[in-house]
Design a protein around this motif. Sequence first.
Motif, short mmCIF file in Angstrom:
data_model
loop_
_atom_site.label_atom_id
_atom_site.label_comp_id
_atom_site.label_asym_id
_atom_site.label_seq_id
_atom_site.Cartn_x
_atom_site.Cartn_y
_atom_site.Cartn_z
N LEU A 284 0.60 -1.64 -0.22
CA LEU A 284 0.27 -0.04 -0.08
C LEU A 284 1.03 1.41 0.08
CD1 LEU A 284 -2.68 -1.21 2.80
CD2 LEU A 284 -2.68 -1.52 0.12
N ALA A 287 3.12 2.66 3.31
CA ALA A 287 4.13 0.84 3.75
C ALA A 287 5.49 2.08 4.28
CB ALA A 287 3.78 -0.27 2.50
N SER A 437 -0.73 -11.87 0.83
CA SER A 437 0.80 -10.45 1.37
C SER A 437 0.45 -9.57 1.07
CB SER A 437 2.21 -10.87 1.63
OG SER A 437 3.14 -9.96 2.41
N VAL A 438 -0.29 -8.29 2.60
CA VAL A 438 -0.14 -7.57 2.35
C VAL A 438 0.35 -5.73 3.32
CG1 VAL A 438 -2.15 -5.36 2.73
CG2 VAL A 438 -3.16 -7.69 2.11
N TRP A 439 1.30 -4.55 2.98
CA TRP A 439 1.50 -4.34 4.05
C TRP A 439 1.56 -2.96 3.50
CZ3 TRP A 439 6.83 -5.97 5.84
CH2 TRP A 439 6.92 -7.68 5.76
N SER A 440 1.20 -2.79 5.02
CA SER A 440 1.12 -1.08 5.67
C SER A 440 1.43 -0.59 6.65
CB SER A 440 -0.51 -1.51 5.10
OG SER A 440 -1.08 -0.04 6.11
N GLY A 443 -2.06 -1.02 10.61
CA GLY A 443 -2.96 -2.95 10.57
C GLY A 443 -4.34 -2.50 9.90
N GLY A 446 -4.73 -2.30 6.96
CA GLY A 446 -3.81 -3.56 5.96
C GLY A 446 -4.68 -4.81 6.33
N TRP A 447 -5.66 -5.20 7.12
CA TRP A 447 -6.47 -6.13 7.62
C TRP A 447 -7.80 -6.24 6.42
CZ3 TRP A 447 -6.60 -9.97 11.85
CH2 TRP A 447 -7.71 -10.86 11.87
N ALA A 450 -6.66 -7.46 3.18
CA ALA A 450 -6.58 -8.93 3.09
C ALA A 450 -7.10 -9.41 3.72
CB ALA A 450 -5.66 -9.29 4.62
N VAL A 460 -0.41 -9.74 7.26
CA VAL A 460 0.03 -9.05 6.82
C VAL A 460 0.88 -8.00 7.72
CG1 VAL A 460 -1.06 -5.65 7.85
CG2 VAL A 460 -2.31 -7.79 6.71
N ASN A 461 2.12 -7.03 6.83
CA ASN A 461 3.64 -6.73 7.46
C ASN A 461 4.96 -8.23 7.90
OD1 ASN A 461 2.54 -4.68 6.85
ND2 ASN A 461 2.17 -4.21 9.26
#
Length: 537
Positions: A284, A287, A437-440, A443, A446-447, A450, A460-461
């Motif tokens: 994202l 991130a 996988s998600v990066w932000s 949290g 990111g959830w 996800a 996440v992360n």
Amino acid sequence: MTSTTPANPGQYTSTPTTIGGVVGAPSAARAAQLVRRASGGKDSAPVEMTAPFTGLVNATLPQATDADARRAFANAREAQRAWAATPIADRQRVLIRLHDLLLERQDEVLDLVQLEAGKARMDAFDEVCSSALVAAYYGKHSAKILGAKRSAGLIPVLTKAGELRHPKGVVGIISPWNYPLALTAMDVFPALVAGNTVVQKADNQTALSALWLHELAEEAGLPAGVWQIVLGRGSKIGDAMVEESDYLCFTGSTPVGKKLAGQVSTRLTGYSLELGGKNPMVVLPDANVAKAATGAVTACFSSAGQLCVSVERIYVHESIREEFARAFVAKTEALRLGSTLDYGADMGSLTSADQLESVSAHVEDARAKGVTVLTGGRARPDVGPLFYEPTVLTGVTEDVRLFAEETFGPVVAIYGYTDLDDAVDRANDTSFGLNASVWSRDGAAGWAVAARLKAGTVNVNEGYAATFGSVAVPMGGMKESGVGRRNGPEGLLKYTESQSIAVQRGLKLRPMRGLPPKLWTKSMTASMRVLRRLPGR
């Protein structure tokens, strides 16, 4: 990429006291001792398996025939009655002792996993951790998960209802070569603690690691014959695995999984499949670029990318795409390739010549179609026969094979996006759905992303380890990435048959003598209206 091993292959000169020609490895006598634990093989020619690091022989393995495999199932069925009658507390204690032995004796199996699979030692240690976590979880929680459950009966007080769990019987497990310790543990341990016996077909390439774990389990108190390992080609013993098992668990490719599912369906027995993936990572715009790049290196190149949940596609917001690519490439180029039995290398080799050929073909196809290779893109025979550089690509288009096909190697493509909905759609635009996988920095955000990704596990992360190591939650694939789940209560209950029992007292569930059916139905209708409003109904 730097190398921790000199180019001179002379350092790998084989001696009678080494496996695969690697100095410091377990002795050939130890390998032979482990091989003797495999069932069958008397009537079939043995095969020689080689070490990925050197190309030299690791072990000579007996190969089971169809008759050998069926004999193993017959023996397992005989042993299952006594094992199922063993109190669950005693079965749990075996896993707790096994957990402790795994941690105490890890150096032995770290060597074996490195030698057979070609892993860096840190990646081999991941297998030890995962196996120990699974042993601890099911060693502590199985009695509660499997315990008898009370349920609301039809009529309060007068109807007593409950659910029992019974073992399936003999579980057939077909394990892959890429995670010989962890995937054995994740499938075998819950099957055993549920009261089943197990016949496992371990892959020849990494059989010693599975046989070592089998030996340790019996040292921890598992009775002989409760878990048997057969070695052989699927073409020889695959039918026996399908036809003799009361439940089949398979990890491997999607085409083979589909074929097995078709065979099992004719028997109306249960099965679970963990299959292929083309796992996405979505970065994202908010991130932390440095952390995301570091995480991507682990997510993409652990076990040289030969991990079902590893990332092969990265979608990065255009506002940070160039910055991310620079950081990711720099961290990738800093990886140390090597084949020493220590923690000096960051990435090991591919496991087989077929894997090297497949990875090379994907990259060459991409290069021929104009894809930009940001780093890597070549084999490294100077390090070892099956080494391939971690490779980062950009500009991948739909006509490129690796756009949609699983590479299962140290190759990843970076894509840009400007609209998050578009990134989610592209991440989901695949027949697979195993991991994501998600990066932000946020949290919660990111959830939320996800939850929109169609994958059985989403981190996440993190790349994959957060869900992989959280044994209390299920792991498995959506779409063509599989059927069923391992880990968590679901990973245990799948190896059982549920049985419902209800005891009725006092009131019959049909009109009593002399009571008109119409009056009976009216009273029951009124009762159901009341029951709906009662708590717990």
